[in-house]
Design an enzyme around this catalytic site. Structure first.
Site, mmCIF file in Angstrom:
data_model
loop_
_atom_site.group_PDB
_atom_site.id
_atom_site.type_symbol
_atom_site.label_atom_id
_atom_site.label_comp_id
_atom_site.label_asym_id
_atom_site.label_seq_id
_atom_site.Cartn_x
_atom_site.Cartn_y
_atom_site.Cartn_z
ATOM 1 N N ARG A 132 -5.580 57.434 95.886
ATOM 2 C CA ARG A 132 -5.561 58.534 96.852
ATOM 3 C C ARG A 132 -6.742 58.537 97.828
ATOM 4 N NH1 ARG A 132 -5.014 64.139 94.910
ATOM 5 N NH2 ARG A 132 -5.649 63.592 92.809
ATOM 6 N N LYS A 178 -13.151 53.137 94.586
ATOM 7 C CA LYS A 178 -13.404 54.576 94.607
ATOM 8 C C LYS A 178 -14.849 54.947 94.253
ATOM 9 C CE LYS A 178 -11.655 57.400 91.414
ATOM 10 N NZ LYS A 178 -10.732 58.341 90.754
ATOM 11 N N THR A 201 -7.461 54.879 79.394
ATOM 12 C CA THR A 201 -8.875 55.129 79.052
ATOM 13 C C THR A 201 -9.231 54.595 77.658
ATOM 14 O OG1 THR A 201 -8.236 57.348 78.326
ATOM 15 C CG2 THR A 201 -9.131 57.154 80.550
ATOM 16 N N ASP A 255 -16.456 58.395 88.402
ATOM 17 C CA ASP A 255 -16.013 59.195 89.545
ATOM 18 C C ASP A 255 -16.265 60.689 89.338
ATOM 19 O OD1 ASP A 255 -14.122 59.671 87.614
ATOM 20 O OD2 ASP A 255 -12.394 59.110 88.839
ATOM 21 N N GLU A 291 -2.239 65.232 76.588
ATOM 22 C CA GLU A 291 -2.240 64.966 78.026
ATOM 23 C C GLU A 291 -1.206 65.843 78.725
ATOM 24 O OE1 GLU A 291 -4.434 62.999 79.767
ATOM 25 O OE2 GLU A 291 -5.363 63.210 77.811
ATOM 26 N N ARG A 334 -38.114 55.034 116.583
ATOM 27 C CA ARG A 334 -37.501 53.948 115.810
ATOM 28 C C ARG A 334 -38.512 53.355 114.825
ATOM 29 N NH1 ARG A 334 -34.964 50.069 119.935
ATOM 30 N NH2 ARG A 334 -34.281 49.089 117.979
ATOM 31 N N TYR A 338 -39.750 54.013 127.812
ATOM 32 C CA TYR A 338 -39.636 53.143 126.640
ATOM 33 C C TYR A 338 -40.990 52.547 126.300
ATOM 34 C CZ TYR A 338 -38.459 49.203 123.631
ATOM 35 O OH TYR A 338 -38.424 48.324 122.584
ATOM 36 N N ASN A 383 -51.428 58.997 129.637
ATOM 37 C CA ASN A 383 -50.270 59.691 130.188
ATOM 38 C C ASN A 383 -49.321 58.635 130.737
ATOM 39 O OD1 ASN A 383 -48.456 61.308 131.631
ATOM 40 N ND2 ASN A 383 -50.023 62.891 131.830
ATOM 41 N N TYR A 418 -39.743 42.073 125.577
ATOM 42 C CA TYR A 418 -38.888 41.017 125.032
ATOM 43 C C TYR A 418 -38.546 40.037 126.140
ATOM 44 C CZ TYR A 418 -34.928 39.089 122.376
ATOM 45 O OH TYR A 418 -34.058 38.264 121.705
HETATM 46 C C1 UD1 Z 1 -8.266 61.703 81.806
HETATM 47 C C2 UD1 Z 1 -8.051 62.269 80.397
HETATM 48 C C3 UD1 Z 1 -7.654 63.736 80.508
HETATM 49 C C4 UD1 Z 1 -8.727 64.500 81.255
HETATM 50 C C5 UD1 Z 1 -8.942 63.869 82.617
HETATM 51 C C6 UD1 Z 1 -10.106 64.530 83.302
HETATM 52 C C7 UD1 Z 1 -7.215 60.394 79.087
HETATM 53 C C8 UD1 Z 1 -6.027 59.775 78.478
HETATM 54 N N1 UD1 Z 1 -6.999 61.513 79.775
HETATM 55 O O1 UD1 Z 1 -7.016 61.772 82.437
HETATM 56 O O2 UD1 Z 1 -7.494 64.275 79.220
HETATM 57 O O3 UD1 Z 1 -8.330 65.849 81.388
HETATM 58 O O4 UD1 Z 1 -9.258 62.474 82.476
HETATM 59 O O5 UD1 Z 1 -10.217 64.039 84.598
HETATM 60 O O6 UD1 Z 1 -8.315 59.913 78.928
HETATM 61 N N2 UD1 Z 1 -10.166 54.467 83.718
HETATM 62 C C9 UD1 Z 1 -10.471 53.178 83.405
HETATM 63 N N3 UD1 Z 1 -9.488 52.367 82.944
HETATM 64 C C10 UD1 Z 1 -8.215 52.795 82.772
HETATM 65 C C11 UD1 Z 1 -7.900 54.131 83.112
HETATM 66 C C12 UD1 Z 1 -8.895 54.952 83.581
HETATM 67 O O7 UD1 Z 1 -11.619 52.751 83.535
HETATM 68 O O8 UD1 Z 1 -7.377 51.993 82.333
HETATM 69 C C13 UD1 Z 1 -11.221 55.345 84.215
HETATM 70 C C14 UD1 Z 1 -10.960 55.836 85.611
HETATM 71 O O9 UD1 Z 1 -11.556 54.994 86.566
HETATM 72 C C15 UD1 Z 1 -11.629 57.199 85.598
HETATM 73 C C16 UD1 Z 1 -11.473 57.656 84.148
HETATM 74 O O10 UD1 Z 1 -11.245 56.477 83.400
HETATM 75 O O11 UD1 Z 1 -12.999 57.104 85.850
HETATM 76 C C17 UD1 Z 1 -10.355 58.647 83.976
HETATM 77 O O12 UD1 Z 1 -9.156 58.038 84.369
HETATM 78 P P1 UD1 Z 1 -7.971 58.841 85.014
HETATM 79 O O13 UD1 Z 1 -6.838 57.938 85.266
HETATM 80 O O14 UD1 Z 1 -8.461 59.648 86.147
HETATM 81 O O15 UD1 Z 1 -7.587 59.796 83.796
HETATM 82 P P2 UD1 Z 1 -6.645 61.032 83.835
HETATM 83 O O16 UD1 Z 1 -5.241 60.576 83.737
HETATM 84 O O17 UD1 Z 1 -7.017 61.905 84.943
#
Ligand code: UD1
Ligand code: CA
Length: 463
Positions: A15, A22, A79, A103, A156, A340, A373, A384, A394
């Site tokens: 997004r 990001k 995650t 993030d 979730e 500068r 300049y 002055n 230059y």
């Molecule tokens: C996750 C949580 C959710 C929580 C929400 C808060 C899980 C399953 N869910 O959901 O409970 O309310 O965050 O924002 O954990 N990332 C990776 N690798 C992956 C997937 C994600 O590194 O394979 C990182 C993303 O870059 C991000 C973070 O993990 O920094 C969260 O990932 P995101 O996809 O935003 O999780 P949500 O589905 O929002």
């Protein structure tokens, strides 16, 4: 006790609609991931592991440094899968592992510390937040639905029942877990859920089943736990962060005309009785002495400004690196001035509208008030320097210095062809092009001869 920090930063961030990963988008001049890493500095972890995936090369290059190690997650299967990749980087079983998100930039050290302390290598501690609209968040399911009931699971949003979706307590994505148990739990995750992902959040039910205490700690405020998924959210966090910085300065006695129209992208330190008008941007390291006044719409980067100096509206100062531009005490700069890198202005110097100064030293009381300049110049006290005058520093290949002694008067529209030296007290007649040194006290005039061209007439407009 041994602390590991794991920062998840592999996700795509579709997004953002941007080619930049990001977590490298900037908030107040620093990337989102850099904010998180900077916060962890005070936690004294034995290791900081960053999980990268999308744009891994760029992300790793951007934040590489001592004490930061990287683990790649390819492809990104959730995650829980992300933490599985980090397991080999966490050799010990004792101690605590703190999981953060690359993030979610504004998490504070005190909050992270509270999670680590509550965990103490034994409990699973979740950072939660009560939201009026928890759509999208994992819900914290507690015993009998009671606010103080034991945590049983995280469900979730996409997997939640209609009843579970009414729960307002959401999981923020940050937790602290006993390292050994975390490694064991993530090894047992399955992806049989609405998204076909390995959910880290499924470890909560595992902990409960094993009788490991699970605690939900409420975040002190929303700002600390908000993530960035879109330009709208990035802009929202930027304003929250800026307002917080502005309020800290106001409380310290700095008079900001409007804390909502004020930006610091770096560090700004202010003496007593400093006033800053609206729409100013401070970048890098900026130091303002006592009684400094900054007019509206100035951009000041890597500069120090002496006591009592006034920077008038629309002035642009860029020292490039810390201390790269300096202005002494009691100086008047602007409006519409440009300083500068290497501009080093003494006390009581005046730089007026449309004057550019680069890599030049101006001694006390020197003045260049209009349209001029000064580049690679050394300017003495009380000089002055007239309107429209420039140093031709230059030659197309090399830069050369111009040295102007104390009390020199340079008229309007002069060109000083460097390298050249003008002795103290000399006067350069208006319109002169100076190619040779001028002795102290001398009057030097170098103008073309005025020519009248016969037989020429300018067409006149009919009335
Ligand atoms: C996750 C949580 C959710 C929580 C929400 C808060 C899980 C399953 N869910 O959901 O409970 O309310 O965050 O924002 O954990 N990332 C990776 N690798 C992956 C997937 C994600 O590194 O394979 C990182 C993303 O870059 C991000 C973070 O993990 O920094 C969260 O990932 P995101 O996809 O935003 O999780 P949500 O589905 O929002
Ligand atoms: Ca998210």
């Amino acid at each position: 006790m041994a602390l590991n920090i794991v920062i998840m930063a592999a996700g795509k961030g579709t997004r953002m609609k941007s080619a930049l990963p990001k977590v490298l988008h900037k908030l107040a001049g620093r990337s989102l991931l850099r904010h998180v890493l900077d916060m962890t500095q005070g936690l004294q972890a034995q290791r900081n592991v960053v999980i990268t995936g999308h744009g891994a090369d760029a992300v790793e290059a951007a934040v590489a440094g001592p004490g930061v190690q990287f683990v790649r997650q390819m492809p990104q299967l959730g995650t829980g899968h992300a933490i599985q990749q980090a397991v080999p980087a966490l050799p010990e079983d004792e101690g605590t592992t703190l999981i953060l998100n690359g993030d979610v930039p504004l998490i504070k050290q005190a909050t992270a510390q509270a999670l680590v302390q509550a965990c103490d290598g034994k409990a699973l501690v979740l950072l939660t937040i009560h939201l009026s609209d928890p759509t999208g968040y994992g819900r914290i399911v507690r015993q009998d639905g009671q606010a103080d009931g034991n945590v049983l699971a995280i469900v979730e949003h996409k997997d939640a029942s209609a009843e579970q979706r009414t729960i307002r307590e959401g999981y923020t994505g940050m937790m602290a877990a006993p390292t050994g148990a975390l490694k064991r739990w993530v090894g047992q995750l399955k992806n049989e859920n609405a998204q076909g992902e390995y959910y880290l959040t499924d470890i909560v039910a595992m902990a409960v089943a094993e009788g490991v205490p699970v605690l939900g700690i409420a975040a002190p405020n929303e700002t600390e736990v908000l993530g960035v998924n879109s330009p709208v959210q990035l802009a929202d966090l930027e304003r929250r962060f800026q307002l917080e910085q502005a309020e800290t300065l106001l409380e310290a006695g700095v008079r900001l005309a409007d804390p909502r129209r004020f930006d610091v992208r770096g560090s700004l330190s202010c003496g007593q009785d400093v006033e800053i008008d609206v729409n100013c941007v401070f970048e890098g390291t900026v130091i303002l002495g006592d009684n400094v006044r900054i007019g509206a719409n100035c951009v000041i980067r890597n500069a120090s400004i002496g006591a009592g100096t006034r920077i008038h509206e629309f002035t642009h100062i860029d020292g490039e690196k810390a201390g790269g531009a300096q202005v002494g005490a009691g100086a008047l700069i602007g409006p519409f001035a440009r300083l500068r890198p290497g501009a080093d202005l003494g006390d009581e110097v005046h730089i007026g509208n449309f004057v550019e100064v680069k890599n030049s030293t101006l001694a006390k009381g020197a003045k260049a008030n209009h349209l001029a300049y000064l580049g690679d110049a050394t300017v003495g006290e009380r000089v002055n320097y007239g309107a429209g005058s420039i140093t031709a520093n230059y030659d197309g290949a090399n830069k050369h210095r111009t040295v102007i002694g104390a009390d020199v008067h340079v008229g309007s529209n002069c060109v000083l062809i460097a390298p050249v030296e003008i002795g103290a007290g000399a006067t350069i007649g208006g319109g002169s092009t100076i190619t040779k040194p001028v002795a102290a006290g001398e009057l030097s005039v170098a103008r073309g001869k005025q020519v009248a061209i016969a037989g020429w007439s300018r067409p006149l407009k009919k009335r």
